[in-house]
Design a protein around this motif. Structure first.
Motif, PDB file in Angstrom:
ATOM      1  N   MET A   1       0.881  -1.182  -0.036  1.00  0.00           N
ATOM      2  CA  MET A   1       0.114  -0.043  -0.003  1.00  0.00           C
ATOM      3  C   MET A   1       0.681   1.253  -0.139  1.00  0.00           C
ATOM      4  O   MET A   1       0.607   2.175  -0.938  1.00  0.00           O
ATOM      5  CB  MET A   1      -1.052  -0.074   1.380  1.00  0.00           C
ATOM      6  CG  MET A   1      -1.762   1.268   1.186  1.00  0.00           C
ATOM      7  SD  MET A   1      -3.071   1.416   2.621  1.00  0.00           S
ATOM      8  CE  MET A   1      -1.629   1.520   4.016  1.00  0.00           C
ATOM      9  N   MET A   2       1.738   1.246   0.893  1.00  0.00           N
ATOM     10  CA  MET A   2       2.589   2.541   1.026  1.00  0.00           C
ATOM     11  C   MET A   2       3.494   2.601  -0.232  1.00  0.00           C
ATOM     12  O   MET A   2       3.681   3.741  -0.657  1.00  0.00           O
ATOM     13  CB  MET A   2       3.696   2.412   1.985  1.00  0.00           C
ATOM     14  CG  MET A   2       2.970   2.618   3.584  1.00  0.00           C
ATOM     15  SD  MET A   2       2.169   4.130   3.961  1.00  0.00           S
ATOM     16  CE  MET A   2       3.711   5.180   3.555  1.00  0.00           C
ATOM     17  N   ARG A   3       3.910   1.635  -1.201  1.00  0.00           N
ATOM     18  CA  ARG A   3       4.629   1.903  -2.166  1.00  0.00           C
ATOM     19  C   ARG A   3       3.794   2.530  -3.459  1.00  0.00           C
ATOM     20  O   ARG A   3       4.245   3.296  -4.146  1.00  0.00           O
ATOM     21  CB  ARG A   3       5.177   0.565  -2.533  1.00  0.00           C
ATOM     22  CG  ARG A   3       6.395  -0.141  -2.088  1.00  0.00           C
ATOM     23  CD  ARG A   3       6.754  -1.305  -2.398  1.00  0.00           C
ATOM     24  NE  ARG A   3       7.251  -1.207  -3.962  1.00  0.00           N
ATOM     25  CZ  ARG A   3       7.571  -2.087  -4.634  1.00  0.00           C
ATOM     26  NH1 ARG A   3       7.830  -3.662  -3.953  1.00  0.00           N
ATOM     27  NH2 ARG A   3       8.157  -1.885  -5.647  1.00  0.00           N
ATOM     28  N   ARG A   4       2.556   2.333  -3.239  1.00  0.00           N
ATOM     29  CA  ARG A   4       1.605   2.860  -4.291  1.00  0.00           C
ATOM     30  C   ARG A   4       1.098   4.277  -4.062  1.00  0.00           C
ATOM     31  O   ARG A   4       1.239   5.216  -4.906  1.00  0.00           O
ATOM     32  CB  ARG A   4       0.096   1.960  -4.315  1.00  0.00           C
ATOM     33  CG  ARG A   4       0.293   0.452  -5.024  1.00  0.00           C
ATOM     34  CD  ARG A   4      -0.997  -0.035  -5.120  1.00  0.00           C
ATOM     35  NE  ARG A   4      -1.809  -0.206  -3.932  1.00  0.00           N
ATOM     36  CZ  ARG A   4      -1.787  -1.503  -3.248  1.00  0.00           C
ATOM     37  NH1 ARG A   4      -1.054  -2.422  -3.557  1.00  0.00           N
ATOM     38  NH2 ARG A   4      -2.471  -1.422  -2.266  1.00  0.00           N
ATOM     39  N   ILE A   5       1.131   4.621  -2.635  1.00  0.00           N
ATOM     40  CA  ILE A   5       1.074   5.819  -2.164  1.00  0.00           C
ATOM     41  C   ILE A   5       1.972   6.836  -2.534  1.00  0.00           C
ATOM     42  O   ILE A   5       1.982   7.875  -2.949  1.00  0.00           O
ATOM     43  CB  ILE A   5       0.654   5.771  -0.742  1.00  0.00           C
ATOM     44  CG1 ILE A   5      -0.795   5.503  -0.484  1.00  0.00           C
ATOM     45  CG2 ILE A   5       0.808   7.382  -0.009  1.00  0.00           C
ATOM     46  CD1 ILE A   5      -1.041   5.389   0.987  1.00  0.00           C
ATOM     47  N   VAL A   6       3.305   6.073  -2.199  1.00  0.00           N
ATOM     48  CA  VAL A   6       4.411   6.941  -2.509  1.00  0.00           C
ATOM     49  C   VAL A   6       4.823   7.375  -4.149  1.00  0.00           C
ATOM     50  O   VAL A   6       4.943   8.375  -4.341  1.00  0.00           O
ATOM     51  CB  VAL A   6       5.740   6.154  -1.936  1.00  0.00           C
ATOM     52  CG1 VAL A   6       7.036   6.864  -2.626  1.00  0.00           C
ATOM     53  CG2 VAL A   6       5.565   6.127  -0.496  1.00  0.00           C
ATOM     54  N   ALA A   7       4.308   6.126  -4.839  1.00  0.00           N
ATOM     55  CA  ALA A   7       4.568   6.502  -6.229  1.00  0.00           C
ATOM     56  C   ALA A   7       3.483   7.436  -6.711  1.00  0.00           C
ATOM     57  O   ALA A   7       4.038   8.214  -7.609  1.00  0.00           O
ATOM     58  CB  ALA A   7       4.281   5.082  -7.148  1.00  0.00           C
ATOM     59  N   ALA A   8       2.240   7.319  -6.562  1.00  0.00           N
ATOM     60  CA  ALA A   8       1.212   8.370  -6.759  1.00  0.00           C
ATOM     61  C   ALA A   8       1.757   9.813  -6.206  1.00  0.00           C
ATOM     62  O   ALA A   8       1.437  10.844  -7.097  1.00  0.00           O
ATOM     63  CB  ALA A   8       0.008   7.892  -6.288  1.00  0.00           C
ATOM     64  N   TYR A   9       2.189   9.925  -5.068  1.00  0.00           N
ATOM     65  CA  TYR A   9       2.562  10.949  -4.486  1.00  0.00           C
ATOM     66  C   TYR A   9       3.593  11.630  -5.557  1.00  0.00           C
ATOM     67  O   TYR A   9       3.733  13.070  -5.839  1.00  0.00           O
ATOM     68  CB  TYR A   9       3.110  10.933  -3.117  1.00  0.00           C
ATOM     69  CG  TYR A   9       3.755  12.226  -2.616  1.00  0.00           C
ATOM     70  CD1 TYR A   9       3.104  13.389  -2.198  1.00  0.00           C
ATOM     71  CD2 TYR A   9       5.179  12.410  -2.720  1.00  0.00           C
ATOM     72  CE1 TYR A   9       3.819  14.165  -1.463  1.00  0.00           C
ATOM     73  CE2 TYR A   9       5.559  13.330  -2.249  1.00  0.00           C
ATOM     74  CZ  TYR A   9       5.207  14.300  -1.579  1.00  0.00           C
ATOM     75  OH  TYR A   9       5.702  15.610  -1.033  1.00  0.00           O
TER      76      TYR A   9
END
Length: 263
Positions: A1-9
């Motif tokens: 989840m965090m990887r997807r959030i960081v990528a989107a950010y």
């Protein structure tokens, strides 16, 4: 989840840097910091010029900066809902809630950027053009330069919680409408309305924006020779602001999850 959030950010940050509206808000804050020189002039006269950072912060960050923060956050989702761009984004392997969190982190990063600009520029001008002699009365030093700088920084730290809640409020409104102009109007109008009625209704202690005004009050008291008591204001600010932040952030996720993006 965090990887997807960081990528989107990261993707959203790259887009934001290229938008002129991002830098328009920065220019507004810079103008406020420089404009405060007319309210609290800096001069070498052996009297501490500590009123200037307070005036610069009030004008640049807590007035003009609030508009910039609200406009930025209110546009984050509403513009993509209006254009339909959000549908292309959500084709990627990212959940709606994660995308909203990435947007919220972006809005808070922008807010922190404006805070840093205000602090660095206002104190930089004080160091370059003003006097840093502390506050004295009758030949006795009440507060040294280091005391006042620490007090200001503590006030700015206490003010981060209500500013974060303001970002969440803007994003919540942004998630509720496909009309960017309408989202901006509701976000700004709602803030102004609540600020206008909170004191007559006696609910100011429960409104997070009240603590923007209170966060630097101890510093203002000290530069006038007062005591500048701190507690329990920071704890009250954190409690009210955190509650508001979580409410608005959850509301933005809830509305985005429920929204029909096919039309």
């Amino acid at each position: 989840m965090m990887r997807r959030i960081v990528a989107a950010y990261g993707v959203e940050m790259e887009k934001t840097i290229r938008q002129w509206s991002t830098w328009a808000g920065v220019a507004l804050v810079l103008a406020g910091v420089l404009g405060a020189l007319w309210l609290a002039p800096l001069q070498r006269d052996n009297h501490g010029d500590y009123a200037y950072p307070a005036q610069a912060t009030a004008l640049a960050l807590h007035t003009l900066g609030l508009f910039a923060i609200l406009l930025f956050n209110a546009n984050l989702l509403s513009s993509e809902l209006a254009s339909g761009a959000i549908r292309a984004v959500l084709v990627r392997p990212i959940r709606r809630a994660e995308y909203v969190v990435a947007k919220l982190l972006l809005g808070m990063s922008y807010m922190l950027f404006l805070v840093v600009i205000t602090v660095v520029l206002s104190w930089g001008l004080l160091y370059a053009l003003g006097d840093r002699t502390g506050v004295s009365f009758g030949g006795v030093t009440l507060y040294s330069h280091e005391d006042l700088l620490q007090s200001y920084m503590l006030g700015m730290a206490a003010g981060l919680a209500p500013l974060a809640a303001l970002c969440a409020w803007g994003l919540f409104v942004s998630s509720a409408t496909r009309n960017p102009a309408g989202a901006i109007g509701i976000a700004v109008g709602g803030w102004l309305l609540i600020d206008a009625i909170k004191y007559p209704l006696g609910v100011d202690a429960y409104v997070f924006t009240s603590y923007l005004e209170l966060a630097l009050q101890p510093y203002r008291d000290q530069i006038e020779g007062g005591h500048g008591a701190w507690w329990p204001m920071p704890l009250q600010s954190l409690a009210v602001s955190l509650g508001s932040f979580l409410l608005f952030a959850y509301g933005a996720v809830f509305l985005t999850n429920r929204r029909n993006l096919s039309g």
